[in-house]
Motif scaffolding. Structure first.
Motif, short mmCIF file in Angstrom:
data_model
loop_
_atom_site.label_atom_id
_atom_site.label_comp_id
_atom_site.label_asym_id
_atom_site.label_seq_id
_atom_site.Cartn_x
_atom_site.Cartn_y
_atom_site.Cartn_z
N CYS A 50 -3.45 -6.75 1.76
CA CYS A 50 -2.32 -6.10 1.11
C CYS A 50 -1.15 -6.15 2.08
O CYS A 50 -1.21 -6.82 3.10
CB CYS A 50 -2.67 -4.65 0.72
SG CYS A 50 -3.02 -3.57 2.13
N ARG A 80 -7.11 -3.79 3.64
CA ARG A 80 -7.53 -2.54 2.99
C ARG A 80 -9.05 -2.48 3.03
O ARG A 80 -9.73 -3.38 2.53
CB ARG A 80 -7.02 -2.51 1.55
CG ARG A 80 -7.46 -1.28 0.76
CD ARG A 80 -6.81 -1.28 -0.61
NE ARG A 80 -7.20 -0.14 -1.41
CZ ARG A 80 -7.96 -0.20 -2.48
NH1 ARG A 80 -8.43 -1.37 -2.91
NH2 ARG A 80 -8.27 0.88 -3.17
N ALA A 107 0.80 -1.22 0.00
CA ALA A 107 0.00 0.00 0.00
C ALA A 107 0.83 1.27 0.00
O ALA A 107 0.45 2.28 -0.61
CB ALA A 107 -0.94 0.00 1.21
N TYR A 150 -6.29 1.37 5.99
CA TYR A 150 -5.46 0.19 6.08
C TYR A 150 -5.28 -0.20 7.54
O TYR A 150 -4.80 0.61 8.34
CB TYR A 150 -4.10 0.43 5.42
CG TYR A 150 -4.23 0.76 3.95
CD1 TYR A 150 -4.16 -0.25 2.99
CD2 TYR A 150 -4.47 2.07 3.53
CE1 TYR A 150 -4.32 0.05 1.64
CE2 TYR A 150 -4.63 2.37 2.18
CZ TYR A 150 -4.55 1.36 1.25
OH TYR A 150 -4.72 1.65 -0.08
#
Length: 269
Positions: free
Chosen positions: A231, A249, A166, A258
């Motif tokens: 992620c 996420r 991310a 997140y």
């Protein structure tokens, strides 16, 4: 005859044991699915009480991956520098920072994966140049904002093991179809599981609970959750300059959040 009968009895016992084990596994699987369905429905109701629309089907059943510790790869950095700067490559090192210069400009690579390059990285065909770099070094182009003259920016996110990192992005700047700079994070492929015991990572329902707690504390604006997926987050410390921690996420109707699977911290990037 006695041996024959004994053999049949043993086979029958084995079949009965296998049948019992299969039935037990099926029962436990059904019980687990039922418990998960009940949990997701309760979470959806909890979100609704907080003014957030959530379809229980959005909550994944996937398990977060392990934390990965990355090892710096100077050969990869040199390869990236050669692609960006062209021929006549020269380099030096000072305090863990590798400097490169070439026909197209200059670049710096740091221990935590950060890098930047500037010059005339590509005199023409800028978008194709950027997309090839992304393919070769495992980035996924996320946004292209170029005007009619070919000026603007192209951004991409690093992918690792089919999961997006991310906070490991890459930004190219273009002027009239020429690439003038690249800045972002270059991650090596060399990695290992984090040493020592680590806490059990947060499941999707637990991450949603952490998100709801954050929203109540901060007053963050969101009225629906459209998507939830796994992620990585790139983290840096003295002991491990580069490590990848799994995160959930959560895509709302306003921004994406997140939730770190180890610490439970909620971030935006």
């Amino acid at each position: 005859m006695d041996r024959y009968r004994l053999k049949n009895v043993i086979i029958l016992i084995l079949l009965l044991v296998n049948g019992f084990l299969l039935g037990s596994m099926a029962y436990r699987g059904t019980a687990a699915r039922t418990a998960r369905s009940r949990s997701t429905e309760q979470l959806a109701a909890l979100c609704a009480a907080d003014g957030i629309d959530l379809d229980p089907g959005v909550i994944p059943a996937a398990e977060p991956p392990a934390v990965r510790v990355l090892t710096r790869d100077t050969a990869l950095e040199r390869s990236a520098a050669a692609y960006l700067l062209g021929g006549g490559l020269r380099h030096s090192e000072r305090g863990g920072v590798y400097s490169y210069s070439g026909a197209g400009g200059a670049a710096l690579f740091r221990e935590n994966g950060g890098f930047e390059a500037a010059g005339t990285l590509a005199a023409s065909g800028g978008e194709a140049f950027c997309r090839k770099f992304c393919r070769d070094f495992h980035y996924k182009v996320s946004d292209v904002q170029l005007d009619e003259s070919g000026s603007g920016v192209i951004t991409a996110l690093r992918e690792y093991g089919r999961l997006t990192v991310a906070n490991a992005s890459l930004t190219f700047t273009l002027e009239e179809n020429a690439v003038t700079s690249a800045r972002g994070t270059l991650l090596p492929e060399i990695s290992a599981d984090a040493a020592g015991a680590s806490p059990e990572p947060l499941s999707a329902p637990a991450a949603l609970t952490a998100f709801l707690a954050m929203r109540r504390e901060t007053g963050a604006v969101a009225s629906s959750i459209a998507e939830m997926s796994l992620c990585y987050e790139l983290q840096s410390s003295t002991a491990a300059p580069m490590s990848l921690t799994p995160a959930w996420r959560i895509v709302t109707d306003t921004v994406s959040y997140y939730v770190n699977c180890v610490t439970g911290a909620v971030s935006q990037y």
